[in-house]
Structure formats: C-alpha cells, structure tokens
Write a protein that holds these residues in place. Structure first.
Motif, PDB file in Angstrom:
ATOM      1  N   PHE A  46      -7.319  17.298  -0.593  1.00 18.88           N
ATOM      2  CA  PHE A  46      -7.470  15.916  -1.029  1.00 18.88           C
ATOM      3  C   PHE A  46      -6.136  15.482  -1.606  1.00 18.88           C
ATOM      4  N   GLY A  47      -5.961  14.191  -1.741  1.00 15.66           N
ATOM      5  CA  GLY A  47      -4.693  13.693  -2.222  1.00 15.66           C
ATOM      6  C   GLY A  47      -4.861  12.575  -3.222  1.00 15.66           C
ATOM      7  N   ARG A  48      -3.860  12.441  -4.052  1.00 13.05           N
ATOM      8  CA  ARG A  48      -3.811  11.377  -5.045  1.00 13.05           C
ATOM      9  C   ARG A  48      -2.459  10.703  -4.877  1.00 13.05           C
ATOM     10  N   PHE A  49      -2.447   9.368  -4.931  1.00 14.69           N
ATOM     11  CA  PHE A  49      -1.183   8.655  -4.820  1.00 14.69           C
ATOM     12  C   PHE A  49      -1.245   7.359  -5.611  1.00 14.69           C
ATOM     13  N   THR A  50      -0.075   6.814  -5.921  1.00  9.55           N
ATOM     14  CA  THR A  50       0.042   5.578  -6.690  1.00  9.55           C
ATOM     15  C   THR A  50       0.840   4.571  -5.877  1.00  9.55           C
ATOM     16  N   ILE A  51       0.353   3.341  -5.863  1.00  7.91           N
ATOM     17  CA  ILE A  51       1.080   2.242  -5.234  1.00  7.91           C
ATOM     18  C   ILE A  51       1.487   1.260  -6.327  1.00  7.91           C
ATOM     19  N   GLU A  52       2.759   0.861  -6.295  1.00  7.95           N
ATOM     20  CA  GLU A  52       3.280  -0.119  -7.240  1.00  7.95           C
ATOM     21  C   GLU A  52       3.661  -1.387  -6.494  1.00  7.95           C
ATOM     22  N   ASP A  53       3.336  -2.539  -7.099  1.00  7.99           N
ATOM     23  CA  ASP A  53       3.787  -3.819  -6.563  1.00  7.99           C
ATOM     24  C   ASP A  53       4.289  -4.663  -7.728  1.00  7.99           C
ATOM     25  N   TYR A  54       4.525  -5.955  -7.491  1.00  7.65           N
ATOM     26  CA  TYR A  54       5.064  -6.815  -8.537  1.00  7.65           C
ATOM     27  C   TYR A  54       4.050  -7.114  -9.646  1.00  7.65           C
ATOM     28  N   ALA A  55       2.769  -6.822  -9.408  1.00 14.34           N
ATOM     29  CA  ALA A  55       1.722  -7.092 -10.396  1.00 14.34           C
ATOM     30  C   ALA A  55       1.365  -5.870 -11.237  1.00 14.34           C
ATOM     31  N   GLY A  56       1.799  -4.690 -10.821  1.00 17.00           N
ATOM     32  CA  GLY A  56       1.464  -3.473 -11.554  1.00 17.00           C
ATOM     33  C   GLY A  56       1.377  -2.278 -10.633  1.00 17.00           C
ATOM     34  N   ASN A  57       0.436  -1.384 -10.913  1.00  8.76           N
ATOM     35  CA  ASN A  57       0.241  -0.207 -10.062  1.00  8.76           C
ATOM     36  C   ASN A  57      -1.226   0.177 -10.064  1.00  8.76           C
ATOM     37  N   HIS A  58      -1.584   1.018  -9.099  1.00  9.90           N
ATOM     38  CA  HIS A  58      -2.967   1.474  -8.988  1.00  9.90           C
ATOM     39  C   HIS A  58      -2.957   2.883  -8.409  1.00  9.90           C
ATOM     40  N   ASP A  59      -3.807   3.756  -8.976  1.00  9.71           N
ATOM     41  CA  ASP A  59      -3.946   5.130  -8.486  1.00  9.71           C
ATOM     42  C   ASP A  59      -5.098   5.204  -7.493  1.00  9.71           C
ATOM     43  N   PHE A  60      -4.918   5.990  -6.448  1.00 10.73           N
ATOM     44  CA  PHE A  60      -5.920   6.172  -5.410  1.00 10.73           C
ATOM     45  C   PHE A  60      -6.151   7.655  -5.180  1.00 10.73           C
ATOM     46  N   MET A  61      -7.348   7.990  -4.709  1.00  6.51           N
ATOM     47  CA  MET A  61      -7.652   9.352  -4.292  1.00  6.51           C
ATOM     48  C   MET A  61      -8.289   9.285  -2.907  1.00  6.51           C
ATOM     49  N   LEU A  62      -7.880  10.210  -2.047  1.00  3.56           N
ATOM     50  CA  LEU A  62      -8.466  10.335  -0.712  1.00  3.56           C
ATOM     51  C   LEU A  62      -8.999  11.750  -0.566  1.00  3.56           C
ATOM     52  N   PHE A  63     -10.198  11.867  -0.015  1.00  2.00           N
ATOM     53  CA  PHE A  63     -10.831  13.167   0.128  1.00  2.00           C
ATOM     54  C   PHE A  63     -11.064  13.504   1.587  1.00  2.00           C
ATOM     55  N   ARG A  64     -11.069  14.786   1.877  1.00  2.00           N
ATOM     56  CA  ARG A  64     -11.392  15.384   3.175  1.00  2.00           C
ATOM     57  C   ARG A  64     -10.833  14.618   4.356  1.00  2.00           C
ATOM     58  N   ASP A  65     -11.724  14.096   5.213  1.00  2.00           N
ATOM     59  CA  ASP A  65     -11.301  13.470   6.467  1.00  2.00           C
ATOM     60  C   ASP A  65     -10.408  12.255   6.239  1.00  2.00           C
ATOM     61  N   ASP A  66     -10.709  11.463   5.209  1.00  2.00           N
ATOM     62  CA  ASP A  66      -9.859  10.306   4.919  1.00  2.00           C
ATOM     63  C   ASP A  66      -8.452  10.762   4.544  1.00  2.00           C
ATOM     64  N   TYR A  67      -8.356  11.813   3.772  1.00  2.00           N
ATOM     65  CA  TYR A  67      -7.041  12.308   3.391  1.00  2.00           C
ATOM     66  C   TYR A  67      -6.306  12.868   4.608  1.00  2.00           C
ATOM     67  N   ILE A  68      -6.969  13.654   5.419  1.00  2.00           N
ATOM     68  CA  ILE A  68      -6.335  14.230   6.605  1.00  2.00           C
ATOM     69  C   ILE A  68      -5.858  13.121   7.549  1.00  2.00           C
ATOM     70  N   LYS A  69      -6.649  12.070   7.682  1.00  2.00           N
ATOM     71  CA  LYS A  69      -6.300  10.947   8.563  1.00  2.00           C
ATOM     72  C   LYS A  69      -5.044  10.207   8.087  1.00  2.00           C
TER      73      LYS A  69
END
Length: 103
Positions: A46-69
């Motif tokens: 599984f994976g965890r990642f953060t996206i930053e834009d001009y408004a702030g940031n947000h953390d995401f998690m992807l599990f199993r098939d979604d993460y592999i994809k």
C-alpha cells in the motif's frame, strides 16, 4: 498554475469536506511532495502520498489493487492532475472515500 485553474474543479482544501461532493467527479492537481510505500500485515503493498497545491495539501492512501495500478505514477516532485469519485463508505456510514479514477 494555468493547468490547475483551467483543468480542475477542486483543490486540496475542498477535499476536507467530501460529504458535500458525493456522487460527483472531483478533479484536482498539484505536486506530489511525499511518497511512501509500505507492506501491510498480510504482505499486501500500500502507499501513502501527499499532494500540494496553491490552497494547501492533502494526504492520500492507496491499498492493494488501487496502489498497484497507480504506483508507477507516484513520483516525488511530479505534477499530476487527478480525477476521482466521491462516495460514502459502505462499512462506515458518515465517512466518505475518494477513489482515484485516473491520474
């Protein structure tokens, strides 16, 4: 900034209140600032990642098939535009999930 303003309908600060976005497609963009790959107790990636834009940031998690994809597109420093669907979690009423459809 042009891409974010013209090719998206949301930003990371909008993602804090997913209840108002149910049954809609959310498109947002930004730079991937952090990526972690892990293995759960059952040996699934599984994976965890953060996206930053001009408004702030947000953390995401992807599990199993979604993460592999999507794992090959999760590169620190990469600019991404993500299209995702919002729906209520069927096992946890009142909680909402953001499911990435494409990036």
């Amino acid at each position: 900034k042009y891409e974010i303003e013209h090719f998206t309908n949301s930003n990371t600060s909008d993602l804090k209140d997913l209840a108002n976005m149910t049954k809609s497609t959310v498109e947002f963009g930004g730079i991937i600032s952090m990526v972690e790959e892990r293995i759960d107790k059952k040996g699934n990636p599984f994976g965890r990642f953060t996206i930053e834009d001009y408004a702030g940031n947000h953390d995401f998690m992807l599990f199993r098939d979604d993460y592999i994809k999507h794992r090959n597109t999760l590169i620190k420093g990469a600019f991404v535009i993500i299209s995702a669907g919002v729906s209520e979690n069927p096992w946890r009423p009142g909680f909402y999930d953001l499911r990435i459809q494409k990036n």
